[in-house]
Design an enzyme around this catalytic site. Structure first.
Site, PDB file in Angstrom:
ATOM      1  N   GLU A   1      -6.546  -5.450  -8.822  1.00  0.00           N
ATOM      2  CA  GLU A   1      -7.157  -4.121  -8.645  1.00  0.00           C
ATOM      3  C   GLU A   1      -6.272  -3.044  -9.273  1.00  0.00           C
ATOM      4  OE1 GLU A   1      -8.114  -3.992  -4.423  1.00  0.00           O
ATOM      5  OE2 GLU A   1      -9.350  -5.785  -4.604  1.00  0.00           O
TER       6      GLU A   1
ATOM      7  N   TRP B   1       0.823  -1.218   0.000  1.00  0.00           N
ATOM      8  CA  TRP B   1       0.000   0.000   0.000  1.00  0.00           C
ATOM      9  C   TRP B   1       0.855   1.266   0.000  1.00  0.00           C
ATOM     10  CZ3 TRP B   1      -1.176  -4.558   2.390  1.00  0.00           C
ATOM     11  CH2 TRP B   1      -2.419  -5.124   2.101  1.00  0.00           C
TER      12      TRP B   1
ATOM     13  N   GLU C   1     -12.637 -11.493  -6.553  1.00  0.00           N
ATOM     14  CA  GLU C   1     -12.791 -11.125  -5.136  1.00  0.00           C
ATOM     15  C   GLU C   1     -14.118 -10.403  -5.016  1.00  0.00           C
ATOM     16  OE1 GLU C   1     -10.204  -8.439  -2.765  1.00  0.00           O
ATOM     17  OE2 GLU C   1      -8.530  -9.513  -3.643  1.00  0.00           O
TER      18      GLU C   1
HETATM   19  C1  BMA Z   1      -6.815  -6.838   2.501  1.00  0.00           C
HETATM   20  C2  BMA Z   1      -7.210  -6.963   3.948  1.00  0.00           C
HETATM   21  C3  BMA Z   1      -5.933  -6.971   4.758  1.00  0.00           C
HETATM   22  C4  BMA Z   1      -4.998  -8.086   4.264  1.00  0.00           C
HETATM   23  C5  BMA Z   1      -4.787  -7.990   2.774  1.00  0.00           C
HETATM   24  C6  BMA Z   1      -3.977  -9.140   2.219  1.00  0.00           C
HETATM   25  O1  BMA Z   1      -7.932  -6.745   1.696  1.00  0.00           O
HETATM   26  O2  BMA Z   1      -7.933  -8.161   4.189  1.00  0.00           O
HETATM   27  O3  BMA Z   1      -6.249  -7.203   6.107  1.00  0.00           O
HETATM   28  O4  BMA Z   1      -3.766  -7.979   4.903  1.00  0.00           O
HETATM   29  O5  BMA Z   1      -6.029  -7.939   2.118  1.00  0.00           O
HETATM   30  O6  BMA Z   1      -4.585 -10.375   2.397  1.00  0.00           O
END
Ligand code: BMA
Length: 378
Positions: A190, A139, A299
């Site tokens: 994404e 991120w 997802e």
């Molecule tokens: C995201 C959340 C986070 C997680 C990440 C990777 O959407 O669920 O808590 O660390 O995915 O699985």
């Protein structure tokens, strides 16, 4: 006996691989994919005629109120059956960690994957890999990161080491006869959002497609990884042009996916979700038909499902008319320190559990028992 063997080999070499005439034009990205991977690819396409597989992220690792209990799964607690598709996450494999970013030990993950394969389920792997430029998380969305790991960038060496870790992991996934376990690999998901370092505002479409192609070629041709199907996966999108803006090309993608989460509560939000999901799936479906790919909802979610009839009244309404391979519900992270519960698929005491059983009973939703019969790897 001595004569029989060469004769048999000769016969086998000339025998058509399968009775399917589209075989020649219907190969995955990896023309040297293992037999089981090729079978999975072709069976996923066939299975869409029967229904939509249900998947869940981290299903076997933990759920709401439990962790690492052999054989347990929230989906199974509620329906008596496992999901058909199981998502796992590779984040932190790149930095040689023993556990992933959500605290799942990689050695346990390997065991889960073997277990899934043995009972005929499907495995998909996502990868929230750290930012190779800054060393921070996925991120840490700063411009220039993608450019830095392309072959011309000064972090390309580092990226190669990270891909080596990935190659080593997937090459260690083997069935009881030593055959490699096929995996749907879903990197750089994404990609039209900007919350990850590979997102839209942080690289040009050319840089993104270069990254994708280079990654596939490196894994396939340099590392000789032959048990992957590659999933291209956007977030919500406005139209086909946006969906395809960063598409690397038909020869680099097997599965066309999108991620979508419900926003807001109540009848209007539900109706909006149904209409959004219908529109986007129609686009992904028609692109898949055109390109001969496999469409999927890679997802989805509605955190803690605050609507007890959401499964049949909202999600099913959005997906039922579509011919897609699977839908993957996000992880049941469980109780947080503030007392809130994070889950995307019901656990046994969840309000929407009864409705999820109805969803399970729909003839066109496919769970583990349905797909075990299909022998997707044969
Ligand atoms: C995201 C959340 C986070 C997680 C990440 C990777 O959407 O669920 O808590 O660390 O995915 O699985």
């Amino acid at each position: 006996m001595k004569l029989l063997t060469p004769l048999l080999l000769l016969l086998l070499a000339f025998a058509p691989a399968r009775d399917d005439s589209s075989y020649k034009d219907d190969l995955p990205v990896d023309r040297q994919a293992t037999k089981e991977t090729l079978n999975l690819y072709r069976n996923l396409k066939k299975l869409m005629k029967k229904g939509i597989m249900f998947g869940h992220q981290d299903d076997l690792a933990y759920g709401v109120g439990w962790k690492y209990e052999a054989g347990r799964s929230d989906v199974k607690d509620v329906t008596g059956d496992y999901p058909a598709v199981y998502g796992f996450e590779l984040g932190h494999l790149e930095i040689d960690a023993q556990i992933n970013l959500d605290s799942v030990p990689f050695n346990k993950m390997k065991e889960f994957i073997r277990e899934v394969y043995e009972r005929g389920g499907v495995v998909t792997l996502s990868w929230h890999l750290n930012n190779p430029l800054t060393g921070k998380s996925a991120w840490d969305a700063v411009p220039g990161t993608v450019a830095s790991i392309l072959p011309t960038g000064d972090k390309n060496d580092k990226y190669q080491v990270w891909l080596n870790n990935l190659a080593e992991f997937v090459s260690d996934l083997k069935g009881s006869k030593g055959e490699l376990i096929p995996i749907i690999f879903r990197p750089y998901h994404e990609l039209n959002g900007s919350w990850f370092w590979w997102g839209k505002n942080h690289c040009t479409p050319e840089q993104f497609t270069q990254l994708w192609k280079w990654t596939v070629l490196y894994l396939r041709d340099t590392k000789h990884v032959h048990n992957l199907l590659y999933a291209y996966n956007t977030d919500r999108f406005a139209n086909k042009d946006e969906y395809l803006e960063r598409y690397p090309g038909d020869e680099f993608v097997d599965i066309l996916g999108l991620d979508i989460y419900q926003r807001g509560n109540g009848a209007d939000a539900n109706a909006q979700f149904v209409s959004d999901i219908n529109r986007m799936l129609s686009d992904v479906e028609s692109l898949s038909t055109e390109k001969n790919k496999i469409p999927a909802l890679t997802e989805f979610g509605y955190n803690s499902i605050p609507d007890n009839s959401w499964w049949t009244n909202v999600l099913w309404k959005g997906i039922q008319s579509h011919k897609i391979s699977y839908v993957l519900g996000w992880r049941n992270a469980g109780f947080k320190k503030n007392g809130q519960v994070d889950y995307y698929v019901p656990y046994k005491d969840a309000g929407s559990a009864a409705d999820f059983v109805k969803f399970y009973s729909e003839p066109r939703t496919l769970f583990q028992k349905d797909v075990s019969k299909e022998k997707l790897y044969k």
